[in-house]
Scaffold this motif. Structure first.
Motif, PDB file in Angstrom:
ATOM      1  N   PHE A 100       3.993   5.463   4.857  1.00  0.00           N
ATOM      2  CA  PHE A 100       2.643   5.718   5.085  1.00  0.00           C
ATOM      3  C   PHE A 100       1.654   5.202   4.329  1.00  0.00           C
ATOM      4  O   PHE A 100       0.885   4.215   4.543  1.00  0.00           O
ATOM      5  CB  PHE A 100       2.836   7.279   5.138  1.00  0.00           C
ATOM      6  N   GLY A 101       2.228   5.099   2.959  1.00  0.00           N
ATOM      7  CA  GLY A 101       1.547   4.286   1.913  1.00  0.00           C
ATOM      8  C   GLY A 101       1.352   2.913   2.008  1.00  0.00           C
ATOM      9  O   GLY A 101       0.079   2.229   2.020  1.00  0.00           O
ATOM     10  N   ILE A 104      -1.025   2.057   4.753  1.00  0.00           N
ATOM     11  CA  ILE A 104      -2.471   2.192   4.282  1.00  0.00           C
ATOM     12  C   ILE A 104      -2.915   0.969   3.366  1.00  0.00           C
ATOM     13  O   ILE A 104      -3.903   0.419   3.552  1.00  0.00           O
ATOM     14  CB  ILE A 104      -2.643   3.422   3.476  1.00  0.00           C
ATOM     15  N   ILE A 105      -1.914   0.587   2.512  1.00  0.00           N
ATOM     16  CA  ILE A 105      -2.011  -0.558   1.861  1.00  0.00           C
ATOM     17  C   ILE A 105      -2.409  -2.013   2.486  1.00  0.00           C
ATOM     18  O   ILE A 105      -3.439  -2.852   2.433  1.00  0.00           O
ATOM     19  CB  ILE A 105      -1.072  -0.872   1.019  1.00  0.00           C
ATOM     20  N   ASN A 108      -5.679  -1.778   4.508  1.00  0.00           N
ATOM     21  CA  ASN A 108      -7.113  -2.306   3.815  1.00  0.00           C
ATOM     22  C   ASN A 108      -6.958  -3.852   3.209  1.00  0.00           C
ATOM     23  O   ASN A 108      -8.095  -4.125   2.590  1.00  0.00           O
ATOM     24  CB  ASN A 108      -6.929  -1.114   2.442  1.00  0.00           C
ATOM     25  N   LEU A 111      -8.718  -5.394   5.753  1.00  0.00           N
ATOM     26  CA  LEU A 111      -9.865  -5.147   5.605  1.00  0.00           C
ATOM     27  C   LEU A 111     -10.484  -6.007   4.548  1.00  0.00           C
ATOM     28  O   LEU A 111     -11.578  -6.575   4.693  1.00  0.00           O
ATOM     29  CB  LEU A 111     -10.115  -3.592   5.490  1.00  0.00           C
TER      30      LEU A 111
ATOM     31  N   PHE B 259      -4.812  11.190   5.611  1.00  0.00           N
ATOM     32  CA  PHE B 259      -4.326  10.475   4.524  1.00  0.00           C
ATOM     33  C   PHE B 259      -4.613  10.842   3.171  1.00  0.00           C
ATOM     34  O   PHE B 259      -3.837  10.942   2.086  1.00  0.00           O
ATOM     35  CB  PHE B 259      -4.601   8.841   4.545  1.00  0.00           C
ATOM     36  N   VAL B 262      -3.094  13.937   2.131  1.00  0.00           N
ATOM     37  CA  VAL B 262      -1.643  14.021   1.760  1.00  0.00           C
ATOM     38  C   VAL B 262      -1.509  13.158   0.244  1.00  0.00           C
ATOM     39  O   VAL B 262      -0.476  13.601  -0.392  1.00  0.00           O
ATOM     40  CB  VAL B 262      -1.014  13.378   3.002  1.00  0.00           C
ATOM     41  N   ILE B 266       0.858  14.355  -2.893  1.00  0.00           N
ATOM     42  CA  ILE B 266       2.176  13.827  -3.393  1.00  0.00           C
ATOM     43  C   ILE B 266       2.039  13.095  -4.650  1.00  0.00           C
ATOM     44  O   ILE B 266       2.887  13.121  -5.349  1.00  0.00           O
ATOM     45  CB  ILE B 266       2.718  12.901  -2.223  1.00  0.00           C
ATOM     46  N   GLY B 309     -12.805  -1.769   1.352  1.00  0.00           N
ATOM     47  CA  GLY B 309     -11.201  -1.450   1.454  1.00  0.00           C
ATOM     48  C   GLY B 309     -10.354  -1.053   0.236  1.00  0.00           C
ATOM     49  O   GLY B 309      -9.358  -1.011   0.332  1.00  0.00           O
ATOM     50  N   LEU B 310     -11.193  -1.469  -1.008  1.00  0.00           N
ATOM     51  CA  LEU B 310     -10.547  -1.216  -2.101  1.00  0.00           C
ATOM     52  C   LEU B 310     -10.114   0.194  -2.338  1.00  0.00           C
ATOM     53  O   LEU B 310      -8.993   0.402  -3.073  1.00  0.00           O
ATOM     54  CB  LEU B 310     -11.529  -1.616  -3.265  1.00  0.00           C
ATOM     55  N   GLY B 312      -9.270   2.474  -0.018  1.00  0.00           N
ATOM     56  CA  GLY B 312      -7.989   2.594   0.555  1.00  0.00           C
ATOM     57  C   GLY B 312      -6.726   2.037   0.034  1.00  0.00           C
ATOM     58  O   GLY B 312      -5.609   2.386   0.094  1.00  0.00           O
ATOM     59  N   LEU B 313      -6.989   0.590  -0.563  1.00  0.00           N
ATOM     60  CA  LEU B 313      -5.958   0.190  -0.889  1.00  0.00           C
ATOM     61  C   LEU B 313      -5.460   0.859  -2.307  1.00  0.00           C
ATOM     62  O   LEU B 313      -4.125   1.097  -2.417  1.00  0.00           O
ATOM     63  CB  LEU B 313      -6.404  -1.329  -1.475  1.00  0.00           C
ATOM     64  N   GLY B 316      -3.338   3.863  -0.901  1.00  0.00           N
ATOM     65  CA  GLY B 316      -1.932   3.472  -0.681  1.00  0.00           C
ATOM     66  C   GLY B 316      -1.142   3.086  -1.899  1.00  0.00           C
ATOM     67  O   GLY B 316       0.057   3.526  -1.814  1.00  0.00           O
ATOM     68  N   GLY B 317      -1.759   2.399  -2.696  1.00  0.00           N
ATOM     69  CA  GLY B 317      -0.744   1.919  -3.991  1.00  0.00           C
ATOM     70  C   GLY B 317      -0.449   3.244  -4.815  1.00  0.00           C
ATOM     71  O   GLY B 317       0.718   3.159  -5.141  1.00  0.00           O
ATOM     72  N   ILE B 319       0.251   6.069  -3.274  1.00  0.00           N
ATOM     73  CA  ILE B 319       1.345   6.772  -2.802  1.00  0.00           C
ATOM     74  C   ILE B 319       2.607   5.910  -2.817  1.00  0.00           C
ATOM     75  O   ILE B 319       3.708   6.506  -3.239  1.00  0.00           O
ATOM     76  CB  ILE B 319       1.023   6.936  -1.047  1.00  0.00           C
ATOM     77  N   VAL B 320       2.539   4.776  -2.597  1.00  0.00           N
ATOM     78  CA  VAL B 320       3.604   3.978  -2.787  1.00  0.00           C
ATOM     79  C   VAL B 320       4.329   4.099  -4.309  1.00  0.00           C
ATOM     80  O   VAL B 320       5.700   4.148  -4.275  1.00  0.00           O
ATOM     81  CB  VAL B 320       3.585   2.679  -2.564  1.00  0.00           C
ATOM     82  N   MET B 323       5.930   7.368  -4.885  1.00  0.00           N
ATOM     83  CA  MET B 323       7.231   7.805  -4.256  1.00  0.00           C
ATOM     84  C   MET B 323       8.398   6.648  -4.832  1.00  0.00           C
ATOM     85  O   MET B 323       9.607   7.280  -4.968  1.00  0.00           O
ATOM     86  CB  MET B 323       6.988   7.192  -2.753  1.00  0.00           C
ATOM     87  N   ALA B 324       8.029   5.706  -5.321  1.00  0.00           N
ATOM     88  CA  ALA B 324       9.056   4.558  -5.925  1.00  0.00           C
ATOM     89  C   ALA B 324       9.519   5.325  -7.400  1.00  0.00           C
ATOM     90  O   ALA B 324      10.575   4.993  -7.638  1.00  0.00           O
ATOM     91  CB  ALA B 324       8.499   3.368  -5.898  1.00  0.00           C
TER      92      ALA B 324
END
Lengths: 298, 347
Positions: A100-101, A104-105, A108, A111, B259, B262, B266, B309-310, B312-313, B316-317, B319-320, B323-324
């Motif tokens: 999911f992450g 999103i990455i 974007n 984008l 998003f 969540v 996390i 979009g930064l 959002g980036l 996402g970064g 989250i990943v 998780m890692a």
């Protein structure tokens, strides 16, 4: 009669697209229990790679199709290496949230590097022509889509049954540990699964691009959401289940569109999802899931 | 058992919640001392998110099942509360075509909020009856189904919900002090739920479902209770949202919001209420900084480019990376009181 044929072809082509994507999700899930939310972005990547190679390199659609499929395979394998290898063997939630992450990455990044507006890439539009077969007028794209999906499923079947990697994939879905003990490299098996899922996503991408004619950051999201639903209906991780679920979903979607009055057209999505929820209540693990006791080794 | 009293874990829970409450109050205090007026809106939004994330922790954290339906429940509560509380004269303008006399009545704020909680709770119970039967992935997909269904109804019934247009004219009833109270109360409730009998059984079932069943845990029942409890938190968040902003639309109650919340949960760590609180605060602060970068500010004389979009980036970064490298989030299984009382715990 021709209306019926037209609508059933609609249902088949919708179902084919969902089945292609759902197969890609299922093959990854069956091996590493990863719910790959980023699959839609693999498709979007294919779309953007078409836009880029189409303007920079060549206009030849056959070469471009190969490029799109290769791009999807490459990005799927790279994602496995970069993001999903670290969560291999982690529990379901961890994998799901990682994917999911990643999704999103990538959205974007598209984008940021592309544009929030659609990027035109019309090289595959020529696939979509109206054919007149006797009294029936059908879209050529829908025929190609159904035929390619059937061919892809047959090829996948042969691959899974006849090749070493294919057999390793099937075995890994049952017991990954045992496959490794037999001397096959885990990394290679998992990368193979991702490559196949990327290949199927690439095929789906070609058809999606033929229909849309443009790439957008969120273009993969809706088809993959539907493919997830297809996977769940069929039984998550089961390959026949993914195909069955995909076609069932296509049929359901077209049926709902036909049966629902025009004024309620916006609710088609809601009705389809409600049907899915009911199927899940009837069979919580999906239609084709094997009977399995909780606590069995997966 | 002469008289039910709090056990030691629950007493620790009270202490931990009080500490978290102090953190929240410190943030508000800092705003009143040094903050600027425009930050009030950000702080309010952060606290609404905090309510959602704490509610999310109640189900997602304790049951260790990913659910994406919270935005739907929040939207239902927000719309119910908004439609009930808006004066009839205003609704004649904002909802001229509403069916069933929806634009011909008005309720007091308290009654509206109560009705919103009731409706959301009943829907939570109905969906929960189906939801609690499913296993991991099925539940996640089911929650997505709820989200999609509710969103398409919001978009389709423009006569009631106005779709992507704004439903306006909602009186402003709540402000920061009341919301702060709600947040602190939510923290206490979530922590006490975590340490309660049901919460403990739920966590046990999340760690080892077969084992928990063998010990006599009714997994269906505890999941159902947690699911309904968490929808009540979302209802509170939706009401707080509608009662402050004055206008609501369907757009915020969809995937982007899901998003964001969540990611907050996390980063802090699913498994503890403290994680939910810290994750929300950290991501809110971080996002404000990234949003500022996104608009292309002038930094040390250099005009940075606009980077859409930064944010959002970054999300996402986060989250990943979490998780890692820290699969259990910043807090893991620990609560704030475990950090403060570490030595006694170890001894």
């Amino acid at each position: 009669m021709d209306y019926l044929i037209q609508q059933s072809l609609n249902a088949l082509s919708f179902g084919a697209e969902y089945a292609l994507i759902a197969l890609g999700l299922a093959i990854v899930f069956s091996i590493m229990r990863l719910v790959n939310f980023a699959h839609g972005e693999v498709i979007a990547f294919g779309g953007y790679s078409l836009a880029v190679t189409g303007t920079l390199l060549t206009g030849n659609p056959w070469i471009l199709m190969a490029c799109v499929v290769l791009a999807c395979m490459a990005v799927a394998v790279v994602l496995e290496r970069v993001a999903f290898r670290t969560v291999r063997g982690a529990d379901l939630t961890t994998g799901l949230l990682t994917a999911f992450g990643v999704s999103i990455i990538l959205q974007n990044l598209f984008l940021l590097l592309g544009s929030p507006r659609p990027v035109a890439a019309t090289q595959f539009i020529f696939l979509d022509r109206t054919l007149t077969l006797g009294p029936v007028r059908v879209s050529s794209l829908q025929i190609y889509e159904t035929a390619v999906t059937v061919a892809a499923i047959v090829a996948l079947l042969l691959f899974l049954r006849r090749t070493t990697l294919g057999m390793a994939l099937r075995a890994a879905a049952l017991d990954f540990e045992m496959v490794r003990l037999c001397g096959l490299r885990a990394n290679r098996v998992v990368a193979g699964a991702f490559a196949i899922s990327g290949f199927l996503a690439g095929l789906a991408c070609i058809f999606i691009m033929a229909r849309r004619g443009s790439a957008q950051p969120h273009m993969g999201f809706d088809p993959v959401l539907s493919a997830f639903v297809a996977c769940v209906i069929g039984g998550f991780g089961s390959l026949p289940g993914a195909v069955l679920g995909g076609f069932l979903l296509g049929i359901a979607e077209v049926a709902v569109l036909i049966l629902l009055p025009q004024s309620a057209g916006g609710l088609a999505h809601a009705v389809v999802f409600a049907l899915v929820a009911l199927i899940l209540v009837w069979r919580p693990d999906g239609i084709l899931s094997p009977a399995r006791e909780k606590g069995d080794k997966l | 058992m002469s008289r039910p009293r709090l056990n030691s874990a629950q007493r620790r829970g009270l202490l931990g919640s009080a500490l978290l409450g102090l953190v929240v109050i410190a943030v508000v205090g800092a705003y009143y001392l040094w903050g600027e007026a425009w930050q009030a809106r950000i702080l309010y939004a952060t606290f609404v998110n905090l309510l959602v994330v704490v509610g999310l922790q109640v189900f997602m954290g304790n049951a260790n099942i990913t659910s994406f339906a919270h935005a739907a429940f929040m939207g239902i509560a927000a719309y119910t509360a908004a439609i009930c509380v808006t004066p009839a004269a205003m609704k004649a303008v904002s909802l001229p075509d509403a069916p069933w006399g929806l634009n011909a009545f008005e309720l007091s704020p308290l009654a509206s909020a109560a009705l919103a909680v009731l409706i959301t709770g009943v829907l939570g119970l109905l969906t929960g009856l189906f939801m609690a039967r499913l296993n991991g992935v099925g539940m996640t997909i089911f929650s997505i189904a709820i989200l999609v269904i509710v969103h398409s109804i919001f978009l389709h019934r423009t006569d009631i919900f106005k779709g992507n247009q704004a439903l306006f004219g909602i009186p402003k009833i709540l402000d920061l002090p009341q919301l702060t109270l709600m947040v602190v109360a939510a923290i206490f409730l979530a922590r006490l739920f975590r340490e309660s009998r049901t919460g403990l059984m739920l966590r046990a079932a999340a760690d080892d479902e077969v084992g928990a069943r063998a010990m006599g845990v009714d997994v269906f029942r505890v999941r159902l209770v947690a699911w309904v409890a968490s929808t009540l938190f979302f209802a509170a968040a939706g009401i707080a949202y509608a009662f402050h902003l004055g206008t609501i639309s369907a757009r915020p109650f969809y995937f982007n919001f899901v998003f964001l919340t969540v990611a907050m949960l996390i980063l802090g760590g699913l498994r503890s209420v403290s994680g939910a609180v810290f994750g929300t605060l950290l991501i809110s602060i971080g996002l404000e900084a990234v949003r500022w970068l996104e608009t292309g500010p002038v930094l040390a004389g250099v005009k940075l480019p606009e980077l859409l979009g930064l944010s959002g980036l970054a999300l996402g970064g986060v989250i990943v990376a979490v998780m890692a490298f820290l699969p259990n989030g910043l807090m893991g299984n620990r609560e704030i009181d475990d950090l403060v009382l570490r030595r006694r715990n170890g001894g």
